[in-house]
Design a protein around this motif. Sequence first.
Motif, PDB file in Angstrom:
ATOM      1  N   LEU A  95      10.926  -6.227 -11.819  1.00  0.00           N
ATOM      2  CA  LEU A  95      11.418  -5.060 -11.014  1.00  0.00           C
ATOM      3  C   LEU A  95      12.765  -4.762 -11.500  1.00  0.00           C
ATOM      4  O   LEU A  95      13.650  -5.612 -11.969  1.00  0.00           O
ATOM      5  CB  LEU A  95      11.624  -5.317  -9.492  1.00  0.00           C
ATOM      6  N   GLY A  96      13.165  -3.457 -11.569  1.00  0.00           N
ATOM      7  CA  GLY A  96      14.539  -3.088 -12.060  1.00  0.00           C
ATOM      8  C   GLY A  96      14.858  -1.667 -11.566  1.00  0.00           C
ATOM      9  O   GLY A  96      13.958  -0.815 -10.974  1.00  0.00           O
ATOM     10  N   LEU A  97      16.275  -1.275 -11.775  1.00  0.00           N
ATOM     11  CA  LEU A  97      16.633  -0.203 -11.316  1.00  0.00           C
ATOM     12  C   LEU A  97      17.549   0.436 -12.261  1.00  0.00           C
ATOM     13  O   LEU A  97      18.410  -0.359 -12.917  1.00  0.00           O
ATOM     14  CB  LEU A  97      17.484  -0.206  -9.958  1.00  0.00           C
ATOM     15  N   VAL A  98      17.455   1.710 -12.649  1.00  0.00           N
ATOM     16  CA  VAL A  98      18.317   2.382 -13.586  1.00  0.00           C
ATOM     17  C   VAL A  98      18.589   3.861 -12.811  1.00  0.00           C
ATOM     18  O   VAL A  98      17.787   4.811 -12.960  1.00  0.00           O
ATOM     19  CB  VAL A  98      17.418   2.740 -14.909  1.00  0.00           C
ATOM     20  N   GLY A  99      19.645   3.839 -12.233  1.00  0.00           N
ATOM     21  CA  GLY A  99      20.156   4.906 -11.627  1.00  0.00           C
ATOM     22  C   GLY A  99      19.190   5.221 -10.323  1.00  0.00           C
ATOM     23  O   GLY A  99      18.857   4.367  -9.634  1.00  0.00           O
ATOM     24  N   ASN A 100      18.686   6.399 -10.179  1.00  0.00           N
ATOM     25  CA  ASN A 100      17.534   6.724  -9.361  1.00  0.00           C
ATOM     26  C   ASN A 100      16.037   6.434  -9.502  1.00  0.00           C
ATOM     27  O   ASN A 100      15.053   6.556  -8.503  1.00  0.00           O
ATOM     28  CB  ASN A 100      17.464   8.452  -8.973  1.00  0.00           C
ATOM     29  N   TRP A 101      15.780   5.767 -10.622  1.00  0.00           N
ATOM     30  CA  TRP A 101      14.757   5.300 -10.883  1.00  0.00           C
ATOM     31  C   TRP A 101      14.536   3.623 -11.002  1.00  0.00           C
ATOM     32  O   TRP A 101      15.234   2.931 -11.257  1.00  0.00           O
ATOM     33  CB  TRP A 101      14.406   5.706 -12.611  1.00  0.00           C
ATOM     34  N   ILE A 102      13.131   3.600 -10.460  1.00  0.00           N
ATOM     35  CA  ILE A 102      12.727   2.331 -10.239  1.00  0.00           C
ATOM     36  C   ILE A 102      11.876   1.816 -11.318  1.00  0.00           C
ATOM     37  O   ILE A 102      10.946   2.723 -11.547  1.00  0.00           O
ATOM     38  CB  ILE A 102      12.277   1.803  -8.676  1.00  0.00           C
ATOM     39  N   THR A 103      11.815   0.753 -11.869  1.00  0.00           N
ATOM     40  CA  THR A 103      10.897   0.186 -12.954  1.00  0.00           C
ATOM     41  C   THR A 103      10.175  -1.118 -12.211  1.00  0.00           C
ATOM     42  O   THR A 103      10.883  -1.896 -11.618  1.00  0.00           O
ATOM     43  CB  THR A 103      11.518  -0.057 -14.225  1.00  0.00           C
ATOM     44  N   TYR A 104       8.835  -0.896 -12.663  1.00  0.00           N
ATOM     45  CA  TYR A 104       8.093  -2.206 -12.155  1.00  0.00           C
ATOM     46  C   TYR A 104       6.757  -2.339 -13.166  1.00  0.00           C
ATOM     47  O   TYR A 104       6.358  -1.347 -13.987  1.00  0.00           O
ATOM     48  CB  TYR A 104       7.747  -1.897 -10.986  1.00  0.00           C
TER      49      TYR A 104
END
Length: 746
Positions: free
Chosen positions: A275-284
């Motif tokens: 799980l990660g966050l880049v600004g308003n985008w979540i990554t999974y």
Amino acid sequence: MDHRIRVPVSRRRRRLGAAALVALAVTAGALATPAVAAPPTGVTAGTAATTTAPYPQGAELWSLGRTGFLTWPAEASYPARWTRLSDGAVTDFPTGHTVFGSRDSDVVIDEAGDTVALRDMAAGTELFKVDLTHYGTDSRVAGAVRSTLFVTSSNGAGGESLRLLTPAAGGLPASRSVGGLPTDATRLWAVGVAGDSALITYRTGSGSVWALLDLTTGTVTSHHAAPDLQDAAVSATYVAWTEQPSGGSATVVALNRATGAVQRIPLAAQDRVALGLVGNWITYGQVDGLLAYEPSPLLALTARDLNTGTTRKLLDHVVSDVNGPDGTNAVHGGTVAQGQGLYRIAPGTGGVPVATLLAPSGEPTKVDLLGHSIPATIDLSRNRTFDLKWRLSRINVEMTLTLRNTRTGDTKVEHVLPLAEQASDFTYAHYVWAGDVGWPGSPDRSTGAPTGPYTWRIDARPLNGIGPTMTESGSFTVVRSKPQPHDFDGDGSPDLLMRDTTGRLLLADTFRSRDAGSGYEVLQEQHFKVVGQGYGIYDKIEATGNLGGSGVGDFVARDKAGVLWLYKGRGDDTFSARMRIGGGWGVYTRLTGGSDLTGDGRADLVAVDTAGALWMYPGTGRDTAPFAARKRIGTGWGVYDQLTAVGNLAGGPAGDLVARDRAGVLWLYLGKGDGTFSARTRIGGGWGGLGRLVGIGDADRDGRPDLYAEGSLFRGTGDWAAPLRPREETSPVHFWTTAVTYNHFA
């Protein structure tokens, strides 16, 4: 963002007295920065060998800074390692040190016993060093963000207190206590940072919690219960986390820091999710999806816009991830196009995340052939089976293997599932070849592989759908240094000669393999072919082994005028034109050949005359005169209605004979190696109804000759006291079901 909330291994602290040293000052100021990353005290620096930073194969990613990254080996093959991005220079930490990466910086925590140093790897300086027991004998490191070290100790109420240590003048760190934590908070850990807000996680009696800590004031500003919390991440606009009960599917949850609105994104993954966050985008993405057995969209690292729901694929798979500096993420993963390594996930045009390869590991993401152990020559007379092995980059594949004899066109096609068929070896894909190919026109039936040049080809389709089907090929040559005496077609398996009532000579191929109906390994009496016409002129046809020096099986035939003829095998199921051996052979009632009775390596022929005398014709190995002068070696053999040369059946010094009397009793004559035999040994009764007995050779490929009867196989044991195993039925045979009647077998 760190998808595993890492907590250092707890250890028993060394207790100190009241006069114990409180803090250890740095021994020097700023460390010099040489051509490689400056090592801390006791740290070994390697030499820069490349201009591109390599990612250590199999290593675990722990942090990414602006100038380098920290890894741990998957196995203890080397210590924790800092790698500089600009040139690949390596700094190894001493064995036994516990090393963690700080979030959003090039700072690392170097822990040795009770002593902890905070090191700036970019500047090559030690920010401070402390003895943790000053803050309590049970104190421990709880992570770091930038140049702030988090330290916990018991609060005396069943929970932990949290302290922030930061560099200060004079080398002694400044210390602040954190307020706003519940008294029963335990297992505190710093997970990430965005601006002045540090994300921490802890547990209480009610379960898992994440909280935001204001680094300026040292106060916890918000708490949020997160049942079954696994991972957490923070950006300037969102906090995200995963909730995943044991054995259940994961749910990604995102909270808007400005509005408090919560989004829940259920995922079908039961494995851990990065799980990660880049600004308003979540990554999974599902962790270790490269090793998955089935396709799934969750195997890829996916970015999702929390405002619009738009998604895009960033990587084909994820091994691990941590938060990077300046609102980025660091991912150990890979793409089919660029392979595996360290990727940075950062905002691109319009804030849409893009993945950039920072440090390649040299490992492929697609299925790749890394090597094989197939020799240039395979001697199938020495090996009943042969383990063909291919070293693949991963073995979660469905593999189609094609073996083809380029001289004859004979082909073997096999489907292999390495993960299902191999219990322990995950490095190689294996296929244990039985030295067989498919019968032409009936590829589901096996026959022995002819000698000659072969090609192999493997088509490996990844079970998880990551990457294309890999196709690779190579070559080898099959030889047989020890031909079978009953092998007329050169495939290493014994054959049967049959004559029908129309005078046709036919060759039936045999091969012992697993029978689809019974599941047991049986002698398959395979398809047959006509190899000659006009053989009705002969009253005897006998397979004799190699008489004529060609290295393959031959046979002799006696016509009704008593003339004996030699048919030399070519090893391709054909025979040379007949050669006259001589006349006067009509005096014999029995002929049999194929056993070496004298121990000279050449097959001999024995015959019983009308008076019951046994004669031996020693083999010469010359086709123009295949036999030396005959020798009488016994009398009284007229009591037998069958005489069969079987080779060295019973483990003696030379070839043997078996004889069946008219009462159906079978007897063994053990060869001594000088053309004579030991006293006969009774094998057993009830053999009268079995028809023609044939010394077929080594039908089960165990190195010992066997005895064949129509529809039955008796495997040799090598033991003179019990030379044959119990009767085994052979598989249903094509030639028994035809309307043609056979009147001779050899």
